[in-house]
Write a protein that holds these residues in place. Structure first.
Motif, short mmCIF file in Angstrom:
data_model
loop_
_atom_site.label_atom_id
_atom_site.label_comp_id
_atom_site.label_asym_id
_atom_site.label_seq_id
_atom_site.Cartn_x
_atom_site.Cartn_y
_atom_site.Cartn_z
N VAL A 102 6.04 -4.71 55.45
CA VAL A 102 5.20 -5.00 56.61
C VAL A 102 4.83 -3.68 57.25
N THR A 103 3.53 -3.43 57.33
CA THR A 103 3.04 -2.16 57.86
C THR A 103 2.02 -2.43 58.94
N VAL A 104 2.30 -2.04 60.15
CA VAL A 104 1.40 -2.16 61.30
C VAL A 104 0.75 -3.55 61.36
N GLY A 105 1.58 -4.57 61.39
CA GLY A 105 1.09 -5.93 61.59
C GLY A 105 0.42 -6.56 60.39
N ARG A 106 0.56 -6.00 59.20
CA ARG A 106 -0.01 -6.64 58.02
C ARG A 106 0.99 -6.57 56.87
N ASP A 107 0.89 -7.53 55.97
CA ASP A 107 1.77 -7.56 54.81
C ASP A 107 1.15 -6.77 53.67
N VAL A 108 1.92 -5.89 53.08
CA VAL A 108 1.52 -5.14 51.90
C VAL A 108 2.46 -5.57 50.78
N VAL A 109 1.89 -6.07 49.69
CA VAL A 109 2.69 -6.53 48.57
C VAL A 109 2.48 -5.57 47.41
N THR A 110 3.57 -5.04 46.89
CA THR A 110 3.54 -4.15 45.74
C THR A 110 4.22 -4.86 44.58
N ILE A 111 3.52 -4.94 43.47
CA ILE A 111 4.07 -5.57 42.27
C ILE A 111 4.21 -4.49 41.20
N SER A 112 5.41 -4.35 40.66
CA SER A 112 5.67 -3.39 39.59
C SER A 112 5.85 -4.14 38.27
N ARG A 113 5.27 -3.60 37.22
CA ARG A 113 5.41 -4.16 35.88
C ARG A 113 5.53 -3.02 34.87
N VAL A 114 5.96 -3.36 33.66
CA VAL A 114 6.00 -2.40 32.56
C VAL A 114 5.13 -2.96 31.44
N LEU A 115 4.22 -2.13 30.96
CA LEU A 115 3.35 -2.50 29.84
C LEU A 115 4.01 -2.05 28.54
N PHE A 116 4.09 -2.95 27.58
CA PHE A 116 4.52 -2.64 26.23
C PHE A 116 3.29 -2.88 25.35
N ALA A 117 2.81 -1.84 24.67
CA ALA A 117 1.60 -1.93 23.86
C ALA A 117 1.91 -1.42 22.46
N PRO A 118 1.07 -1.80 21.47
CA PRO A 118 1.30 -1.31 20.11
C PRO A 118 1.27 0.21 20.04
N SER A 119 2.02 0.75 19.12
CA SER A 119 2.05 2.19 18.90
C SER A 119 0.63 2.68 18.62
N GLY A 120 0.27 3.81 19.23
CA GLY A 120 -1.06 4.38 19.04
C GLY A 120 -2.10 3.90 20.03
N THR A 121 -1.75 2.97 20.92
CA THR A 121 -2.69 2.50 21.93
C THR A 121 -3.03 3.64 22.88
N ASP A 122 -4.31 3.82 23.18
CA ASP A 122 -4.77 4.90 24.04
C ASP A 122 -4.74 4.44 25.50
N VAL A 123 -3.64 4.75 26.19
CA VAL A 123 -3.50 4.46 27.62
C VAL A 123 -3.17 5.78 28.30
N ARG A 124 -3.88 6.08 29.39
CA ARG A 124 -3.70 7.34 30.10
C ARG A 124 -3.30 7.09 31.55
N ALA A 125 -2.77 8.13 32.18
CA ALA A 125 -2.30 8.03 33.57
C ALA A 125 -3.44 7.70 34.53
N THR A 126 -4.67 7.98 34.16
CA THR A 126 -5.83 7.72 35.03
C THR A 126 -6.44 6.34 34.81
N ASP A 127 -5.90 5.56 33.89
CA ASP A 127 -6.44 4.24 33.56
C ASP A 127 -5.95 3.17 34.52
N LYS A 128 -6.63 2.05 34.47
CA LYS A 128 -6.17 0.82 35.11
C LYS A 128 -6.02 -0.22 34.00
N ILE A 129 -5.17 -1.20 34.25
CA ILE A 129 -4.91 -2.26 33.29
C ILE A 129 -5.20 -3.60 33.95
#
Length: 112
Positions: A54-81
């Motif tokens: 709860v931040t300044v009168g509003r709810d902020v929800v953070t969801i954490s997940r782990v992606l498991f992808a096939p070997s060789g998949t091109d995923v970078r730190a600047t990407d979105k999923i």
């Protein structure tokens, strides 16, 4: 063993090549989207529920997940999923695992 859980489809969203705006400033171009099959998006360490702050009168929800992808998949730190109608940011550098051939990436979604 992990392969039996990797049955889902994700979309990797990557910023497009830089373009110049009307003032001569460089900005990301239109994003490109690539579909990847045989993935899994799971809660980290068995965590089942999102965290809520709860931040300044509003709810902020953070969801954490782990992606498991096939070997060789091109995923970078600047990407979105995109997975199951939700968009996640990639947190940090994805890690390839050659012993059990796959790639892992931490994901985060923040709303509110």
């Amino acid at each position: 063993m992990i392969a039996r859980f990797m049955t889902e489809r994700i979309v990797v969203i990557r910023p497009g090549p830089p373009i110049m705006d009307s003032r001569g400033n460089e900005r990301p171009g239109p994003p490109t989207e690539t579909t990847v099959d045989y993935c899994a998006v799971l809660p980290p360490g068995g965590q089942a529920a999102p965290t809520t702050e709860v931040t300044v009168g509003r709810d902020v929800v953070t969801i954490s997940r782990v992606l498991f992808a096939p070997s060789g998949t091109d995923v970078r730190a600047t990407d979105k999923i995109r997975h199951a109608g939700r968009e996640y940011e990639v947190v940090g550098e994805p890690s390839p695992y050659p012993v059990l051939p796959h790639l892992e990436a931490n994901l985060k979604s923040v709303s509110g």
